[in-house]
Design a protein around this motif. Sequence first.
Motif, PDB file in Angstrom:
ATOM      1  N   GLY A 159       8.548 -12.499 -15.360  1.00  0.00           N
ATOM      2  CA  GLY A 159       8.888 -13.802 -15.321  1.00  0.00           C
ATOM      3  C   GLY A 159       7.309 -14.543 -15.332  1.00  0.00           C
ATOM      4  N   GLY A 160       6.207 -13.791 -14.093  1.00  0.00           N
ATOM      5  CA  GLY A 160       5.792 -14.637 -13.949  1.00  0.00           C
ATOM      6  C   GLY A 160       5.239 -15.243 -12.397  1.00  0.00           C
ATOM      7  N   LYS A 161       6.485 -15.208 -12.068  1.00  0.00           N
ATOM      8  CA  LYS A 161       6.290 -15.067 -10.057  1.00  0.00           C
ATOM      9  C   LYS A 161       5.752 -14.099 -10.151  1.00  0.00           C
ATOM     10  CE  LYS A 161      10.117 -15.933  -7.051  1.00  0.00           C
ATOM     11  NZ  LYS A 161      11.361 -15.575  -6.432  1.00  0.00           N
ATOM     12  N   ILE A 162       5.076 -14.632  -8.697  1.00  0.00           N
ATOM     13  CA  ILE A 162       3.782 -14.347  -8.242  1.00  0.00           C
ATOM     14  C   ILE A 162       5.178 -13.758  -7.133  1.00  0.00           C
ATOM     15  CG2 ILE A 162       2.944 -14.252  -6.193  1.00  0.00           C
ATOM     16  CD1 ILE A 162       0.875 -16.711  -8.408  1.00  0.00           C
ATOM     17  N   ILE A 163       5.290 -11.659  -7.147  1.00  0.00           N
ATOM     18  CA  ILE A 163       6.148 -10.977  -5.508  1.00  0.00           C
ATOM     19  C   ILE A 163       5.053 -10.689  -4.559  1.00  0.00           C
ATOM     20  CG2 ILE A 163       7.645 -11.313  -7.091  1.00  0.00           C
ATOM     21  CD1 ILE A 163       7.135  -8.467  -7.615  1.00  0.00           C
ATOM     22  N   ALA A 164       3.521 -10.755  -4.633  1.00  0.00           N
ATOM     23  CA  ALA A 164       3.085  -9.672  -4.119  1.00  0.00           C
ATOM     24  C   ALA A 164       1.326 -10.685  -4.385  1.00  0.00           C
ATOM     25  CB  ALA A 164       2.826  -8.951  -3.839  1.00  0.00           C
ATOM     26  N   SER A 165       0.515 -10.998  -2.801  1.00  0.00           N
ATOM     27  CA  SER A 165      -0.607 -11.761  -3.297  1.00  0.00           C
ATOM     28  C   SER A 165      -1.370 -10.941  -2.472  1.00  0.00           C
ATOM     29  CB  SER A 165      -0.615 -13.380  -3.508  1.00  0.00           C
ATOM     30  OG  SER A 165      -0.211 -13.710  -2.197  1.00  0.00           O
ATOM     31  N   SER A 166      -2.933 -10.792  -2.402  1.00  0.00           N
ATOM     32  CA  SER A 166      -3.765 -11.006  -1.094  1.00  0.00           C
ATOM     33  C   SER A 166      -5.219 -11.462  -1.288  1.00  0.00           C
ATOM     34  CB  SER A 166      -4.140  -9.542  -1.679  1.00  0.00           C
ATOM     35  OG  SER A 166      -5.413  -8.972  -0.673  1.00  0.00           O
ATOM     36  N   TYR A 167      -5.850 -11.923  -0.624  1.00  0.00           N
ATOM     37  CA  TYR A 167      -7.102 -12.559  -0.713  1.00  0.00           C
ATOM     38  C   TYR A 167      -7.634 -11.674   0.139  1.00  0.00           C
ATOM     39  CZ  TYR A 167      -4.559 -16.606  -3.227  1.00  0.00           C
ATOM     40  OH  TYR A 167      -3.721 -17.157  -3.212  1.00  0.00           O
ATOM     41  N   SER A 168      -9.143 -12.159   0.076  1.00  0.00           N
ATOM     42  CA  SER A 168     -10.057 -10.989   0.832  1.00  0.00           C
ATOM     43  C   SER A 168     -11.176 -11.744   0.671  1.00  0.00           C
ATOM     44  CB  SER A 168     -10.238  -9.409   0.938  1.00  0.00           C
ATOM     45  OG  SER A 168      -9.625  -8.995  -0.496  1.00  0.00           O
ATOM     46  N   ASP A 169     -11.951 -11.401   1.208  1.00  0.00           N
ATOM     47  CA  ASP A 169     -13.615 -11.779   1.487  1.00  0.00           C
ATOM     48  C   ASP A 169     -14.265 -10.814   1.509  1.00  0.00           C
ATOM     49  OD1 ASP A 169     -13.456 -11.135   4.382  1.00  0.00           O
ATOM     50  OD2 ASP A 169     -13.948 -12.332   5.406  1.00  0.00           O
ATOM     51  N   GLY A 170     -13.993  -9.160   0.442  1.00  0.00           N
ATOM     52  CA  GLY A 170     -14.951  -8.194   0.892  1.00  0.00           C
ATOM     53  C   GLY A 170     -13.543  -7.376   0.142  1.00  0.00           C
ATOM     54  N   PRO A 171     -14.762  -5.897   0.099  1.00  0.00           N
ATOM     55  CA  PRO A 171     -14.170  -4.990   0.275  1.00  0.00           C
ATOM     56  C   PRO A 171     -13.016  -4.307   0.697  1.00  0.00           C
ATOM     57  CG  PRO A 171     -15.779  -3.827   1.106  1.00  0.00           C
ATOM     58  CD  PRO A 171     -16.126  -6.390   0.412  1.00  0.00           C
ATOM     59  N   ILE A 172     -12.506  -5.119   2.464  1.00  0.00           N
ATOM     60  CA  ILE A 172     -11.502  -4.813   2.590  1.00  0.00           C
ATOM     61  C   ILE A 172     -10.216  -5.387   2.422  1.00  0.00           C
ATOM     62  CG2 ILE A 172     -10.665  -4.348   5.369  1.00  0.00           C
ATOM     63  CD1 ILE A 172     -13.190  -3.851   6.630  1.00  0.00           C
ATOM     64  N   GLY A 173      -9.087  -4.494   2.654  1.00  0.00           N
ATOM     65  CA  GLY A 173      -8.075  -5.462   1.934  1.00  0.00           C
ATOM     66  C   GLY A 173      -7.535  -5.911   1.057  1.00  0.00           C
ATOM     67  N   ARG A 174      -8.202  -5.039  -0.357  1.00  0.00           N
ATOM     68  CA  ARG A 174      -8.184  -5.319  -1.931  1.00  0.00           C
ATOM     69  C   ARG A 174      -6.655  -4.286  -1.564  1.00  0.00           C
ATOM     70  NH1 ARG A 174     -13.887  -5.451  -4.873  1.00  0.00           N
ATOM     71  NH2 ARG A 174     -14.476  -6.731  -4.013  1.00  0.00           N
ATOM     72  N   VAL A 175      -5.879  -4.841  -2.749  1.00  0.00           N
ATOM     73  CA  VAL A 175      -4.655  -4.561  -3.014  1.00  0.00           C
ATOM     74  C   VAL A 175      -5.127  -2.375  -3.615  1.00  0.00           C
ATOM     75  CG1 VAL A 175      -2.987  -4.382  -4.693  1.00  0.00           C
ATOM     76  CG2 VAL A 175      -3.383  -6.367  -3.166  1.00  0.00           C
ATOM     77  N   ASP A 176      -4.520  -2.115  -3.534  1.00  0.00           N
ATOM     78  CA  ASP A 176      -5.087  -0.343  -4.125  1.00  0.00           C
ATOM     79  C   ASP A 176      -3.588  -0.417  -4.969  1.00  0.00           C
ATOM     80  OD1 ASP A 176      -3.504   2.323  -3.368  1.00  0.00           O
ATOM     81  OD2 ASP A 176      -5.435   2.676  -2.500  1.00  0.00           O
ATOM     82  N   ALA A 177      -3.597   0.407  -6.057  1.00  0.00           N
ATOM     83  CA  ALA A 177      -3.449   0.515  -7.376  1.00  0.00           C
ATOM     84  C   ALA A 177      -2.027   1.098  -6.317  1.00  0.00           C
ATOM     85  CB  ALA A 177      -3.538   2.054  -8.154  1.00  0.00           C
ATOM     86  N   ALA A 178      -1.981   2.215  -5.878  1.00  0.00           N
ATOM     87  CA  ALA A 178      -0.571   3.369  -4.895  1.00  0.00           C
ATOM     88  C   ALA A 178      -0.134   1.811  -4.365  1.00  0.00           C
ATOM     89  CB  ALA A 178      -1.088   4.063  -4.256  1.00  0.00           C
ATOM     90  N   ASP A 179      -0.724   0.655  -3.848  1.00  0.00           N
ATOM     91  CA  ASP A 179       0.573  -0.403  -3.056  1.00  0.00           C
ATOM     92  C   ASP A 179       1.706  -1.174  -4.207  1.00  0.00           C
ATOM     93  OD1 ASP A 179      -0.695   0.374  -0.997  1.00  0.00           O
ATOM     94  OD2 ASP A 179      -1.568  -0.521  -0.196  1.00  0.00           O
ATOM     95  N   VAL A 180       1.033  -1.282  -5.379  1.00  0.00           N
ATOM     96  CA  VAL A 180       1.207  -2.132  -6.476  1.00  0.00           C
ATOM     97  C   VAL A 180       2.269  -1.145  -6.818  1.00  0.00           C
ATOM     98  CG1 VAL A 180       1.236  -2.824  -8.693  1.00  0.00           C
ATOM     99  CG2 VAL A 180      -0.387  -2.940  -6.630  1.00  0.00           C
ATOM    100  N   ILE A 181       2.599   0.368  -6.599  1.00  0.00           N
ATOM    101  CA  ILE A 181       3.588   0.893  -7.483  1.00  0.00           C
ATOM    102  C   ILE A 181       4.705   0.483  -6.574  1.00  0.00           C
ATOM    103  CG2 ILE A 181       4.302   3.177  -7.792  1.00  0.00           C
ATOM    104  CD1 ILE A 181       0.886   3.829  -9.130  1.00  0.00           C
ATOM    105  N   LYS A 182       4.787   0.824  -5.170  1.00  0.00           N
ATOM    106  CA  LYS A 182       5.278   0.630  -4.075  1.00  0.00           C
ATOM    107  C   LYS A 182       5.644  -0.735  -3.756  1.00  0.00           C
ATOM    108  CE  LYS A 182       3.046   3.190  -1.258  1.00  0.00           C
ATOM    109  NZ  LYS A 182       2.286   3.644   0.118  1.00  0.00           N
TER     110      LYS A 182
END
Length: 107
Positions: free
Chosen positions: A73-96
């Motif tokens: 439905g478009g509701k945000i269920i997880a989000s991540s903000y970072s200021d560089g390459p550390i902390g970016r969401v990984d595809a495997a984590d999205v699946i989890k």
Amino acid sequence: MVGFEKLKSELDAVGASVIAASVDPIDKAGEVAAEVSFPVAYGVARETADMLGSWWEERRSIIQPSEFVTDAGGKIIASSYSDGPIGRVDAADVIKVINFREAQLRK
């Protein structure tokens, strides 16, 4: 983004769609888009960063990584903000996250 492409079949299996966006102009974003099978938007501006609550880096005029997982439905269920390459969401984590949420909804 290539990591998401590598796990495309697993993302498809959980019903995930990937959409990317960049500050790059269309020709540069097109180079990235040529390496993946999902849409890559271009020309993200400061206004978009402000709307998302993302950090805009004035020196390079770029939006820092801002990643969202939404439900059907478009509701945000997880989000991540970072200021560089550390902390970016990984595809495997999205699946989890998707599998965990689906398991919780079935309870």
